[in-house]
Design a protein around this motif. Sequence first.
Motif, PDB file in Angstrom:
ATOM      1  N   LEU A 193       0.837  -1.298  -0.008  1.00  0.00           N
ATOM      2  CA  LEU A 193      -0.038  -0.084   0.150  1.00  0.00           C
ATOM      3  C   LEU A 193       0.842   1.263   0.152  1.00  0.00           C
ATOM      4  O   LEU A 193       0.585   2.194  -0.654  1.00  0.00           O
ATOM      5  CB  LEU A 193      -0.848   0.159   1.394  1.00  0.00           C
ATOM      6  N   SER A 194       1.897   1.230   0.845  1.00  0.00           N
ATOM      7  CA  SER A 194       2.672   2.382   0.888  1.00  0.00           C
ATOM      8  C   SER A 194       3.508   2.645  -0.424  1.00  0.00           C
ATOM      9  O   SER A 194       3.670   3.752  -0.831  1.00  0.00           O
ATOM     10  CB  SER A 194       3.951   2.179   2.178  1.00  0.00           C
ATOM     11  N   TYR A 195       3.904   1.518  -1.218  1.00  0.00           N
ATOM     12  CA  TYR A 195       4.467   1.605  -2.375  1.00  0.00           C
ATOM     13  C   TYR A 195       3.536   2.360  -3.432  1.00  0.00           C
ATOM     14  O   TYR A 195       3.900   3.086  -4.249  1.00  0.00           O
ATOM     15  CB  TYR A 195       4.850   0.277  -2.840  1.00  0.00           C
ATOM     16  N   ILE A 196       2.221   1.836  -3.310  1.00  0.00           N
ATOM     17  CA  ILE A 196       1.348   2.531  -4.347  1.00  0.00           C
ATOM     18  C   ILE A 196       1.283   3.887  -3.921  1.00  0.00           C
ATOM     19  O   ILE A 196       1.242   4.778  -5.079  1.00  0.00           O
ATOM     20  CB  ILE A 196       0.055   1.823  -4.179  1.00  0.00           C
ATOM     21  N   GLY A 197       1.083   4.546  -2.812  1.00  0.00           N
ATOM     22  CA  GLY A 197       0.794   5.897  -2.251  1.00  0.00           C
ATOM     23  C   GLY A 197       2.177   6.513  -2.826  1.00  0.00           C
ATOM     24  O   GLY A 197       1.991   7.771  -3.328  1.00  0.00           O
ATOM     25  N   ILE A 198       3.253   5.986  -2.467  1.00  0.00           N
ATOM     26  CA  ILE A 198       4.550   7.018  -2.755  1.00  0.00           C
ATOM     27  C   ILE A 198       4.685   7.082  -4.269  1.00  0.00           C
ATOM     28  O   ILE A 198       4.999   8.144  -4.681  1.00  0.00           O
ATOM     29  CB  ILE A 198       5.704   6.124  -2.211  1.00  0.00           C
ATOM     30  N   GLU A 199       4.458   6.052  -5.222  1.00  0.00           N
ATOM     31  CA  GLU A 199       4.649   6.010  -6.398  1.00  0.00           C
ATOM     32  C   GLU A 199       3.643   6.914  -7.255  1.00  0.00           C
ATOM     33  O   GLU A 199       3.908   7.906  -8.082  1.00  0.00           O
ATOM     34  CB  GLU A 199       4.656   4.795  -7.104  1.00  0.00           C
ATOM     35  N   ILE A 200       2.359   6.567  -6.955  1.00  0.00           N
ATOM     36  CA  ILE A 200       1.214   7.068  -7.719  1.00  0.00           C
ATOM     37  C   ILE A 200       0.750   8.466  -7.174  1.00  0.00           C
ATOM     38  O   ILE A 200       0.677   9.429  -8.091  1.00  0.00           O
ATOM     39  CB  ILE A 200       0.047   6.214  -7.512  1.00  0.00           C
ATOM     40  N   ALA A 201       0.738   8.824  -5.988  1.00  0.00           N
ATOM     41  CA  ALA A 201       0.405  10.190  -5.325  1.00  0.00           C
ATOM     42  C   ALA A 201       1.577  11.011  -5.931  1.00  0.00           C
ATOM     43  O   ALA A 201       1.220  12.403  -6.068  1.00  0.00           O
ATOM     44  CB  ALA A 201       0.219  10.071  -3.986  1.00  0.00           C
ATOM     45  N   GLU A 202       2.831  11.087  -5.788  1.00  0.00           N
ATOM     46  CA  GLU A 202       3.715  11.926  -6.197  1.00  0.00           C
ATOM     47  C   GLU A 202       3.671  12.289  -7.698  1.00  0.00           C
ATOM     48  O   GLU A 202       3.893  13.333  -8.210  1.00  0.00           O
ATOM     49  CB  GLU A 202       5.262  11.243  -5.784  1.00  0.00           C
ATOM     50  N   ALA A 203       3.248  11.061  -8.404  1.00  0.00           N
ATOM     51  CA  ALA A 203       3.240  11.311 -10.174  1.00  0.00           C
ATOM     52  C   ALA A 203       1.932  11.929 -10.147  1.00  0.00           C
ATOM     53  O   ALA A 203       1.797  13.081 -11.112  1.00  0.00           O
ATOM     54  CB  ALA A 203       3.066  10.004 -10.614  1.00  0.00           C
ATOM     55  N   LEU A 204       0.891  11.920  -9.359  1.00  0.00           N
ATOM     56  CA  LEU A 204      -0.462  12.650  -9.765  1.00  0.00           C
ATOM     57  C   LEU A 204      -0.173  14.327  -9.410  1.00  0.00           C
ATOM     58  O   LEU A 204      -0.981  15.050  -9.900  1.00  0.00           O
ATOM     59  CB  LEU A 204      -1.622  12.034  -8.877  1.00  0.00           C
ATOM     60  N   GLU A 237      -3.574  17.904  -5.106  1.00  0.00           N
ATOM     61  CA  GLU A 237      -3.082  17.779  -4.007  1.00  0.00           C
ATOM     62  C   GLU A 237      -3.381  16.805  -3.178  1.00  0.00           C
ATOM     63  O   GLU A 237      -4.632  16.393  -3.087  1.00  0.00           O
ATOM     64  CB  GLU A 237      -3.402  19.031  -2.981  1.00  0.00           C
ATOM     65  N   VAL A 238      -2.526  15.778  -2.575  1.00  0.00           N
ATOM     66  CA  VAL A 238      -3.113  14.592  -1.732  1.00  0.00           C
ATOM     67  C   VAL A 238      -3.652  14.993  -0.686  1.00  0.00           C
ATOM     68  O   VAL A 238      -3.321  15.317   0.456  1.00  0.00           O
ATOM     69  CB  VAL A 238      -1.650  13.836  -1.437  1.00  0.00           C
ATOM     70  N   LYS A 239      -5.037  15.073  -0.692  1.00  0.00           N
ATOM     71  CA  LYS A 239      -5.835  15.731   0.189  1.00  0.00           C
ATOM     72  C   LYS A 239      -6.033  15.078   1.516  1.00  0.00           C
ATOM     73  O   LYS A 239      -5.802  13.702   1.718  1.00  0.00           O
ATOM     74  CB  LYS A 239      -7.337  15.677  -0.393  1.00  0.00           C
ATOM     75  N   PRO A 240      -6.254  15.628   2.784  1.00  0.00           N
ATOM     76  CA  PRO A 240      -5.390  16.946   3.231  1.00  0.00           C
ATOM     77  C   PRO A 240      -4.283  16.619   3.004  1.00  0.00           C
ATOM     78  O   PRO A 240      -3.770  15.749   4.286  1.00  0.00           O
ATOM     79  CB  PRO A 240      -6.017  17.666   4.600  1.00  0.00           C
ATOM     80  N   SER A 241      -3.382  16.571   2.268  1.00  0.00           N
ATOM     81  CA  SER A 241      -2.132  15.838   1.919  1.00  0.00           C
ATOM     82  C   SER A 241      -2.207  14.650   2.171  1.00  0.00           C
ATOM     83  O   SER A 241      -1.835  13.880   3.157  1.00  0.00           O
ATOM     84  CB  SER A 241      -0.953  16.103   3.035  1.00  0.00           C
ATOM     85  N   LEU A 242      -3.127  14.108   1.204  1.00  0.00           N
ATOM     86  CA  LEU A 242      -3.490  12.673   1.425  1.00  0.00           C
ATOM     87  C   LEU A 242      -2.598  11.619   1.873  1.00  0.00           C
ATOM     88  O   LEU A 242      -2.757  10.922   2.903  1.00  0.00           O
ATOM     89  CB  LEU A 242      -4.034  12.215   0.045  1.00  0.00           C
TER      90      LEU A 242
END
Length: 278
Positions: A193-204, A237-242
């Motif tokens: 899950l953290s791998y997804i967040g780091i990779e996808i959220a940053e790219a978005l 923005e990763v709400k609220p800094s998702l």
Amino acid sequence: MLFFKRPGIVNVKMIITEEKILSNIDKVQKMINPNNKKQIIQLEEDAFFKDLIDSVKTYLIEYPKKKNFPVSVYKAAYNLVEYTTEQFEENTKQIEGLIRQREKNICVSNELKDVLYTVENKEKDWKNRVKDISDRVSEDAIEALMVIGKAKKKDTENYTSAVKLVNAKISNLEANLHIEIDMERIEDRSKALSYIGIEIAEALKGIPAPVEDEKVQSKVVDEPVEEAEYTTQTRFEVKPSLWQRIKNSKLVRTIRYICKIKVVLSLPEALPDGKKEN
């Protein structure tokens, strides 16, 4: 439509379409769904999972005209990050619950040891001690303690069997085997899950959020200042800094807590004095 080099294969390109990326996002979502039978088990050993994430990340980063980025892909990727964050937080709660249960089991195992000693030595209040622990251990353990306490001889088969049963209960409570297995499973999911967040959220973050109003979408932004303002107002923005909720969550403290408990289990006679927190 983008052209990507397939990892590990020289000079071979593949076409990544909007439909393909949406399909990959859907596959990822299914793999992290706790109700799905085929879940991600070990991130390090799952090349297919990593390839899916890499394809989505690359699509987000390398898409040429960010203001014209496909709305469907943006929404799907955003929803994936949001779902991932919710699952991560739920995992953290489960880990904390398992840690509390493990602590409780350790306390009960120590208490059961004391009661067994009291019963074996026929101490005056042994019956009260057995009664006091009856709500925290299984019925067969209580019955075994009563057999031990009432026995007139220690060399009988019933006595020996009762002692073995109680000692087995103590060992099981100390080992917490099922809890350890559950914790490892949840921790592996959290890594994914953290791998997804780091990779996808940053790219978005590099893509302007889609504007639903067609009139606003059709607006042509010519001036650099207006373009900068448009980008600022619509940037993801990763709400609220998702994803910050994951980075700032209790994960680090939970991992430290897990390690601390493991130290306690391994070295019961060398507990930290609590004066200094690492």
